[in-house]
Structures are given as structure tokens and as C-alpha cells.
Motif scaffolding. Structure first.
Motif, PDB file in Angstrom:
ATOM      1  N   THR A 243       0.816  -1.214   0.000  1.00 50.73           N
ATOM      2  CA  THR A 243       0.000   0.000   0.000  1.00 50.73           C
ATOM      3  C   THR A 243       0.853   1.270   0.000  1.00 50.73           C
ATOM      4  N   PRO A 244       1.767   1.438   0.964  1.00 52.21           N
ATOM      5  CA  PRO A 244       2.617   2.628   0.850  1.00 52.21           C
ATOM      6  C   PRO A 244       3.541   2.557  -0.360  1.00 52.21           C
ATOM      7  N   LEU A 245       3.892   1.339  -0.766  1.00 49.41           N
ATOM      8  CA  LEU A 245       4.804   1.210  -1.914  1.00 49.41           C
ATOM      9  C   LEU A 245       4.167   1.795  -3.163  1.00 49.41           C
ATOM     10  N   VAL A 246       2.898   1.432  -3.414  1.00 46.38           N
ATOM     11  CA  VAL A 246       2.278   1.874  -4.656  1.00 46.38           C
ATOM     12  C   VAL A 246       2.126   3.396  -4.643  1.00 46.38           C
ATOM     13  N   HIS A 250       4.489   6.086  -7.720  1.00 52.44           N
ATOM     14  CA  HIS A 250       4.111   7.164  -8.635  1.00 52.44           C
ATOM     15  C   HIS A 250       4.485   8.528  -8.079  1.00 52.44           C
ATOM     16  N   SER A 251       4.622   8.623  -6.759  1.00 54.67           N
ATOM     17  CA  SER A 251       5.144   9.872  -6.202  1.00 54.67           C
ATOM     18  C   SER A 251       6.573  10.089  -6.667  1.00 54.67           C
ATOM     19  N   VAL A 252       7.360   9.016  -6.618  1.00 57.27           N
ATOM     20  CA  VAL A 252       8.754   9.144  -7.048  1.00 57.27           C
ATOM     21  C   VAL A 252       8.808   9.449  -8.545  1.00 57.27           C
ATOM     22  N   VAL A 253       7.925   8.806  -9.323  1.00 52.68           N
ATOM     23  CA  VAL A 253       7.878   9.123 -10.759  1.00 52.68           C
ATOM     24  C   VAL A 253       7.574  10.609 -10.939  1.00 52.68           C
ATOM     25  N   SER A 254       6.666  11.136 -10.117  1.00 52.38           N
ATOM     26  CA  SER A 254       6.335  12.554 -10.271  1.00 52.38           C
ATOM     27  C   SER A 254       7.485  13.448  -9.821  1.00 52.38           C
ATOM     28  N   PHE A 255       8.343  12.939  -8.907  1.00 50.93           N
ATOM     29  CA  PHE A 255       9.514  13.726  -8.486  1.00 50.93           C
ATOM     30  C   PHE A 255      10.452  13.978  -9.659  1.00 50.93           C
ATOM     31  N   ASP A 256      10.484  13.029 -10.615  1.00 53.00           N
ATOM     32  CA  ASP A 256      11.315  13.235 -11.801  1.00 53.00           C
ATOM     33  C   ASP A 256      11.026  14.603 -12.411  1.00 53.00           C
ATOM     34  N   PHE A 257       9.763  14.992 -12.332  1.00 56.67           N
ATOM     35  CA  PHE A 257       9.350  16.271 -12.902  1.00 56.67           C
ATOM     36  C   PHE A 257       9.350  17.357 -11.842  1.00 56.67           C
ATOM     37  N   THR A 268       3.980  21.254  -6.273  1.00 56.71           N
ATOM     38  CA  THR A 268       3.885  20.311  -5.153  1.00 56.71           C
ATOM     39  C   THR A 268       2.679  19.387  -5.283  1.00 56.71           C
ATOM     40  N   ILE A 269       1.755  19.677  -6.179  1.00 56.05           N
ATOM     41  CA  ILE A 269       0.566  18.842  -6.297  1.00 56.05           C
ATOM     42  C   ILE A 269       0.871  17.540  -7.048  1.00 56.05           C
ATOM     43  N   PHE A 270       2.044  17.483  -7.664  1.00 55.14           N
ATOM     44  CA  PHE A 270       2.328  16.340  -8.547  1.00 55.14           C
ATOM     45  C   PHE A 270       2.189  14.965  -7.895  1.00 55.14           C
ATOM     46  N   PRO A 271       2.763  14.712  -6.709  1.00 56.02           N
ATOM     47  CA  PRO A 271       2.651  13.326  -6.206  1.00 56.02           C
ATOM     48  C   PRO A 271       1.205  12.827  -6.060  1.00 56.02           C
ATOM     49  N   PRO A 272       0.311  13.518  -5.331  1.00 55.66           N
ATOM     50  CA  PRO A 272      -1.058  12.973  -5.245  1.00 55.66           C
ATOM     51  C   PRO A 272      -1.767  12.962  -6.592  1.00 55.66           C
ATOM     52  N   TYR A 273      -1.478  13.942  -7.417  1.00 59.75           N
ATOM     53  CA  TYR A 273      -2.101  14.055  -8.734  1.00 59.75           C
ATOM     54  C   TYR A 273      -1.679  12.855  -9.598  1.00 59.75           C
TER      55      TYR A 273
ATOM     56  N   PRO B 105      13.804   8.372  -0.020  1.00 63.72           N
ATOM     57  CA  PRO B 105      13.118   7.473  -0.961  1.00 63.72           C
ATOM     58  C   PRO B 105      13.803   6.115  -1.081  1.00 63.72           C
ATOM     59  N   VAL B 106      15.114   6.097  -1.197  1.00 63.38           N
ATOM     60  CA  VAL B 106      15.809   4.816  -1.359  1.00 63.38           C
ATOM     61  C   VAL B 106      15.714   4.007  -0.065  1.00 63.38           C
ATOM     62  N   MET B 107      15.810   4.705   1.084  1.00 59.94           N
ATOM     63  CA  MET B 107      15.677   3.985   2.361  1.00 59.94           C
ATOM     64  C   MET B 107      14.296   3.349   2.464  1.00 59.94           C
ATOM     65  N   PHE B 108      13.289   4.086   2.033  1.00 59.98           N
ATOM     66  CA  PHE B 108      11.921   3.552   2.082  1.00 59.98           C
ATOM     67  C   PHE B 108      11.785   2.347   1.153  1.00 59.98           C
ATOM     68  N   GLU B 109      12.264   2.495  -0.070  1.00 60.52           N
ATOM     69  CA  GLU B 109      12.080   1.413  -1.047  1.00 60.52           C
ATOM     70  C   GLU B 109      12.797   0.142  -0.590  1.00 60.52           C
ATOM     71  N   LEU B 110      14.010   0.295  -0.071  1.00 59.25           N
ATOM     72  CA  LEU B 110      14.724  -0.919   0.353  1.00 59.25           C
ATOM     73  C   LEU B 110      14.092  -1.541   1.589  1.00 59.25           C
ATOM     74  N   THR B 111      13.480  -0.706   2.439  1.00 58.34           N
ATOM     75  CA  THR B 111      12.757  -1.264   3.590  1.00 58.34           C
ATOM     76  C   THR B 111      11.646  -2.181   3.086  1.00 58.34           C
ATOM     77  N   ILE B 112      10.900  -1.684   2.099  1.00 56.47           N
ATOM     78  CA  ILE B 112       9.790  -2.470   1.553  1.00 56.47           C
ATOM     79  C   ILE B 112      10.324  -3.722   0.856  1.00 56.47           C
ATOM     80  N   LEU B 113      11.377  -3.537   0.071  1.00 57.07           N
ATOM     81  CA  LEU B 113      11.918  -4.666  -0.697  1.00 57.07           C
ATOM     82  C   LEU B 113      12.383  -5.782   0.237  1.00 57.07           C
TER      83      LEU B 113
END
Lengths: 493, 185
Positions: A243-246, A250-257, A268-273, B105-113
Motif C-alpha cells: 500500500t505505501p509502496l504503490v 508514482h510519487s517518485v515518478v512525479s519527483f522526476d518532474f 507540489t501537487i504532482f505526487p497525489p495528482y 526514498p531509497v531507504m523507504f524502497e529498500l525497507t519495503i523490498l
């Protein structure tokens, strides 16, 4: 009416609210063995002609995709249409599109599990499969976008030839971790869910290669309750981890932008959006796949109108969140009084080179799903398919609008340039659909499309307190979590 | 290679529905049997209590796995970014751990992994799978456990097991087709 009449009688015992019958999750009182036979039958019987009609072109398209990638490796990444200033174009659009599709699978399997939405059992297996195949398609694009695909191991956390390590402060590297974790965890979750069903398939096969293979992957499962006890804990843990992973992926994907300083991206709206958009697009794809599936394989008793109705409501909700995000972006562009931010949106929506994409996105994602306010639309497979198709297109346009139309016209007007996709862009993207469909059709052919064990578990007779001799009556299973609602059903005269 | 020697695994009794299995489990538990199990096509709500099974220890294993993931990610980033090859980017400090928000972010992802893989392997370790065969599969009727039939199996290893007594007991609590499961040695 009836209850108001009795309420006026003060001497009567306190009136209990009458419990409405819930719509059963499996229609027509199906038995355990009917469910086993129906779902295993898909695998054991010959596939319908339509399966082959879809499978063969998918294989061809997969080949075409492979050809395009080979052509790209042999020639260079310039066979795609990106030129400065549009350095990210269809490839990253496709990446975000596919990874977003995967999110619905995890939402169904994890979040709906934690919130005890029992209807998920009929669709979670196929949705999780869809997640895995979509993430596979997504991963291809950044891998080839690095240009020299044989250097793609530079993304892995090992020092390169000059002993230089990755920059762990970069969202692009976070993305590598997020997406690869997402893929691994989705596969683990999917596999653990499959084990009991593989045991079912194993027990039905005649001795031979199939039995051996199903047997190996079923791990020797024997349905022991001492195993189920650990198994259910493991399943719950994986749901709680996914659940937190999913949400993070997409939050991390939105961080790319969002962590860049490009006007139109730096919000700042990008992650939930992005997360809402991903679930939105993913549910549309689940419906696109499941509606034909239930028809072709006769699964209407398992994937009922109620299931489709629920998913349509999720589309309506997330589509409206996405619509809110679009409007909020416009409002903040105005309210921040940031000139560049304002111009970015004026160019996107009014006088830029790619204005039609913006309106296509708005129509497909915000206007079209509003049809789902109406019950008849949610219950008509035709309209559900139509809206899902709009959403599938719309979510691709959304990523195109965010990525390409922003880069086309950002900063110095002298450097502006309209993006032109090449045939390689288009054919590669089409090819990933073939790859996705091929995997999904193979999944239909070899693995149970519906979680057999889980569906059996939500039948009313699976509750130990259900009296098997009294078939009709309140579905105890629906009331288990509400002790205060245990009221005898009124007998209709 | 098959011999005429057989080893008794235990008695297997069949039940038609969840209701009967549940109450049978309560009887077996109350009779004081230790080495026995219920077999069902799906997990049954409340059967753990009816059998007297303790809660799974798996969450503790997963917690340890998760902590390992977090620390692995922290040291991966601290050592590579601050010690081996300090990278000066984005005006982030490199001399201390003050760039730590960028590592979350990396700390979180590896925790989950790490947690997810601990869940998988921890589960397999706790339930003793995968294994290629099990004596219980010697029963022909047992194959229906994954379809629509429910079983209780009391193993011969149980101190209270007796050839006649256990069979009579299982029949008394409603078991059908009570069968002595034997496999080849």
C-alpha cells in the motif's frame, strides 16, 4: 413505510433497523466445485478462436517491438523524435503511462484487501498480472532511452569503471529503486496468491509435464490450516507493504518532474495528482481487459455487474480528483503570479503548438467519466467500455501534455521546437501493446484468471457459522464485521 | 522403488462443509491431540482459534527484515556519497548526514523490498515448504482438498494416537470416509 407504521406503536419492542440484503459476490448460489471447474476449465479446455485471433497479432507486434529496439541499438537513440529542447518525449510518456496502469492492480490487491473490500477477490488476480506486465512494458523505455542500452547497469548501485557511484540525491535514481522494488514486490505478492490455486491445478492434472510444473510452483501446498495461518499473515503483511509502496512509486515518478525547475513541472501537487491519475488509468485498463474476459469465458457469475459498478465508481472518483488537479494547476499558475508558470499554462491551453492534446486530455479524463454518475451507464458494458477507452487514451495524452508540450515551449523562445514523433516512436509504442497482450493472453492460457481459493472464501457457506441446512436467509458473511447488525431478517408474508 | 513396507501417516477424515469442519476441529482440540491439522481449499475465518493455533511469528521476522533494509540503504548512501566518492550536487552538504532527506526514498524502497522478501522466505521457512512430496498425498481422496472437500488429519506421531481409538473418535465427530493414510517407505 412499514417501519414507520410500527414505530408509532409505543408498546412494541424497540424497532431494529431492517438489514438490507447485500448483493451476493457470486451469483446463482454457485458451489465450490462449480467455481473450481469454471476457472480451471479456462486453462484445461481448448482456447476459443478469439484467443488465437488476439494472440497471433500480439506475437507479431512483440516481434515488431523487438525489431524497433534492435534498430534503435544499431542506429542510435536519434531514431526516436526527440531533439532539443524536447529530450523526453514518447519514451518517458509511455513509461509513465505503463507504470501508471500497473497501479490499479496493486490498489485492488493491497488497498482493497486492507479495507476489507471482499469484491476484490474476483478481479485481483488478473489485475495483479496486468500490473506485472505493464511494469515490464514500462521498464523497457527508460532502459533504451539511456542510449547505450548495454550501459544500463550504470543504474544499478555498483560503482562504474571509474569507481564513481550513482548520485543518490537524484529522483532518477530513486525511480530505479522505486520501480524495481515495485516490480519485485508485485511478483512476490502475485506468486504467494497463486500458490493455493496452482495446487488446485496440480491436483486436477493427469500425471505428466503439466502436473510436474504446476506441482513445482505449488511448492507442495496441502491446504493445511497451520499453513493457512502463516499464509494469511504473510498476505496481510504484503498488502500492508504494497500500500505505501504503490503510493511511493508514482510519487517518485512525479519527483522526476516536480524536483526540476521547469515551469509547469515544478509543482507540489504532482505526487497525489500522479497517484490518482495512475489508479484512474489503471482501473480503465482493468475494465478494458476484464469485460471481454468475463464474456468470453462465461465468468458473469463471478465478475458480476456489481464488480463493474464498483470499478466504474473508482474511475469516477479518481477521474474527478484528476480534474481537480488540472484545475488547481491552472489556479496556482495564476495565483502564484509567477510569470513563467503562467505562460507555461497559457501555452499549454491557449496558444501553444499542442493545444489539441490538452483538450483531448481534459475531455477524456474529466468529462467522459462523469457519465458514471448514472447507474445505467455503470451497468451497461458498452458504455463502461467506451468510457474506459476514453480514459486509456486520455491518460496517455495527460503524460504527453505534461512532458512534451511543456518541453516544447519552455524558457527561451528562440529554442522552442515542436515535437514530431517518428515512425519508430509510434511502432515501438504499438509494439509494447502487443507485448502486454501477449503476456496477458498467455496468463489466461496457463494460470487461473480468478483467485479460486479467495473467491471460495467469500461465499456465504464459507463462514463456519453459516448453517448449511438453511440455504436462504441473511448472508452471515456480510454481517460478520458488524455485530450490531445481527438482526433476524423479516419474513415476508 | 516400492516395497511392501508401509509407514502409517495418520487418519484422514472427510467433512462436507466448513460448519462441520469447524466443530470437528474444536472437538479434536479439546480431546488433547497435538499433531493434527485441518485441510481446506481456502482459509477459514476463526479456525485458528477452533484449533488452538498461536498467532504467526512472521511479523517479527518481517520487522527485522525491514530494519535491515533501512540500515542497508542508509549505509549504502552514506558510505558511497560521503566517504568513498563525495558527490557535490544540488548544493547538498556532504560532510555530514544532513543530506539525509534526499536519501529517504531509497531507504523507504529498500525497507519495503527487504520486508517483502523476508515475508516470502519467512513464510516458506515457517510452513516448511517447498517440499516435493508429503505422505498425505498417498490418499487418493485427499486431492479434493483443493476443490470442495475439507479434511482433518490426525498424525500417527501424536502421543494420543491409537489405531482403533482415533478412527472411532473421528467417526464420532462426524468424519466421513475415515481412512488410514500410509505411504511407501
Amino acid at each position: 413505510m412499514e417501519s414507520t407504521a410500527t414505530a408509532s406503536n409505543s408498546s412494541a419492542a424497540p424497532i431494529q433497523p431492517r438489514v438490507l440484503d447485500r448483493e451476493p459476490l457470486v451469483l446463482n448460489n454457485r458451489s465450490y466445485s462449480w467455481i473450481t471447474n469454471r476457472i480451471c476449465g479456462i486453462i484445461e479446455n481448448k482456447q476459443p478462436m478469439l484467443w488465437w485471433i488476439l494472440f497471433l497479432p500480439s506475437v507479431v507486434l512483440t516481434g515488431v517491438m523487438a525489431f524497433c529496439f534492435v534498430y534503435l541499438i544499431a542506429t542510435g537513440v536519434g531514431v526516436w523524435g526527440q531533439k532539443q529542447p524536447v529530450a523526453w518525449a514518447w519514451d518517458i510518456t509511455n513509461f509513465v503511462f505503463w507504470i501508471g496502469i500497473g497501479h490499479a492492480g496493486t490498489l485492488i490487491s493491497a488497498i482493497l484487501f486492507l479495507t476489507r473490500q471482499k469484491w476484490r477477490t474476483s478481479v485481483n488476480r488478473a489485475a495483479e498480472a496486468m500490473t506485472i506486465f505493464a511494469v515490464m512494458c514500462a521498464g523497457l523505455f527508460p532502459a533504451f532511452h539511456v542510449g547505450r542500452v548495454w550501459m544500463v547497469w550504470f543504474l544499478a548501485p555498483v560503482p562504474n569503471a571509474n569507481a564513481i557511484w550513482q548520485n543518490f540525491k537524484s529522483p532518477l535514481l530513486w525511480d530505479v529503486f522505486a520501480v524495481s522494488t515495485y516490480f519485485s514486490v508485485s511478483v512476490v505478492f502475485w506468486f504467494i496468491g497463486l500458490v493455493p490455486d496452482l495446487a488446485t491445478l496440480r491436483d486436477r492434472c493427469k500425471p505428466g509435464i503439466k502436473k510436474t510444473l504446476y506441482g513445482i510452483f505449488a511448492l507442495g501446498w496441502r491446504g493445511a490450516n497451520r499453513h493457512w495461518s502463516h499464509y494469511e499473515t504473510a498476505y496481510m503483511l504484503l498488502a500492508a507493504l504494497s500500500t505505501p509502496l504503490v503510493l511511493s512509486v508514482h510519487s517518485v515518478v512525479s519527483f522526476d518532474f516536480a524536483t526540476s525547475v521547469v515551469p509547469g513541472w515544478h509543482t507540489t501537487i504532482f505526487p497525489p495528482y500522479f497517484v490518482a491519475g495512475a489508479i484512474f488509468g489503471g482501473f480503465a485498463m482493468v475494465l478494458t481487459l476484464m469485460i471481454p474476459c468475463r464474456k468470453i469465458y462465461g465468468l458473469q457469475d463471478l465478475i458480476t455487474a456489481k464488480h463493474i459498478d464498483n470499478m466504474a465508481k473508482v474511475i469516477l472518483l479518481t477521474g474527478t480528483i484528476v480534474g481537480y488537479a488540472y484545475c488547481m494547476e491552472l489556479f496556482i499558475a495564476y495565483y502564484s503570479a509567477n510569470y513563467y508558470e503562467g505562460q507555461a499554462f497559457l501555452l499549454r491551453a491557449l496558444h501553444g503548438p499542442s493545444v489539441p492534446y490538452y483538450y483531448a486530455m481534459f475531455f477524456c479524463n474529466v468529462i467522459a467519466p462523469q457519465l458514471f454518475w448514472f447507474r445505467w451507464a455503470r451497468h451497461s458494458m458498452f458504455w463502461v467500455m467506451v468510457v474506459s477507452m476514453f480514459v486509456n487514451f486520455g491518460m496517455w495524452y495527460e503524460r504527453y501534455v505534461i512532458i512534451v508540450t511543456t518541453l516544447e515551449v519552455h524558457m527561451t523562445p528562440g529554442a522552442w521546437r515542436t515535437f514530431q514523433a517518428t515512425w519508430v516512436d509510434k511502432v515501438t509504442f504499438l509494439g509494447t501493446f502487443g507485448f502486454f497482450m501477449m503476456n496477458f493472453l498467455l496468463f489466461l492460457r496457463f494460470l487461473p484468471v480468478i483467485a479460486i481459493g479467495e473467491v471460495k472464501g467469500v461465499l456465504p457457506q464459507s463462514n463456519p457459522h453459516h448453517d448449511p441446512h438453511q440455504e436462504k436467509g441473511i448472508q452471515e458473511e456480510d454481517l460478520m464485521d458488524y455485530p450490531d447488525r445481527h438482526v433476524a431478517k423479516t419474513v415476508t408474508a | 522403488m516400492s516395497t511392501t513396507l508401509k509407514r502409517v501417516h495418520g487418519y484422514l477424515a472427510e467433512f462436507e462443509n466448513v460448519h462441520d469442519l469447524y466443530h470437528a476441529a474444536e472437538h479434536v482440540r479439546d480431546a488433547g491431540y497435538q499433531r493434527w491439522d485441518c485441510h481446506s481449499p481456502f482459509p477459514i475465518h476463526g479456525l485458528d482459534q477452533a484449533m488452538g493455533i498461536q498467532r504467526s511469528k512472521l511479523p517479527w521476522l518481517v520487522f527485522c527484515g525491514g530494519i535491515t533494509g533501512t540500515t542497508t540503504a542508509f549505509f549504502l548512501q552514506y558510505i558511497t556519497q560521503n566517504v568513498l566518492y563525495p558527490t557535490v550536487v544540488q548544493a547538498k552538504p556532504i560532510t555530514a548526514i544532513w543530506a539525509i532527506p534526499a536519501w529517504f526514498p531509497v531507504m523507504f524502497e529498500l525497507t519495503i523490498l527487504f520486508s517483502a522478501f523476508t515475508t516470502l522466505f519467512g513464510l516458506l521457512a515457517l510452513i516448511g515448504l517447498p517440499r516435493f512430496n508429503h505422505p498425505i498425498f498417498a490418499s487418493k481422496r485427499f486431492a479434493k482438498f483443493s476443490d470442495d472437500t475439507f479434511f482433518v488429519c490426525i498424525e500417527a506421531r501424536d502421543p494420543k494416537f491409537s489405531q482403533e481409538g482415533t478412527k472411532a473418535f473421528l467417526e464420532k465427530i462426524g468424519g466421513k470416509h475415515v481412512e488410514l493414510v500410509e505411504d511407501d517407505i
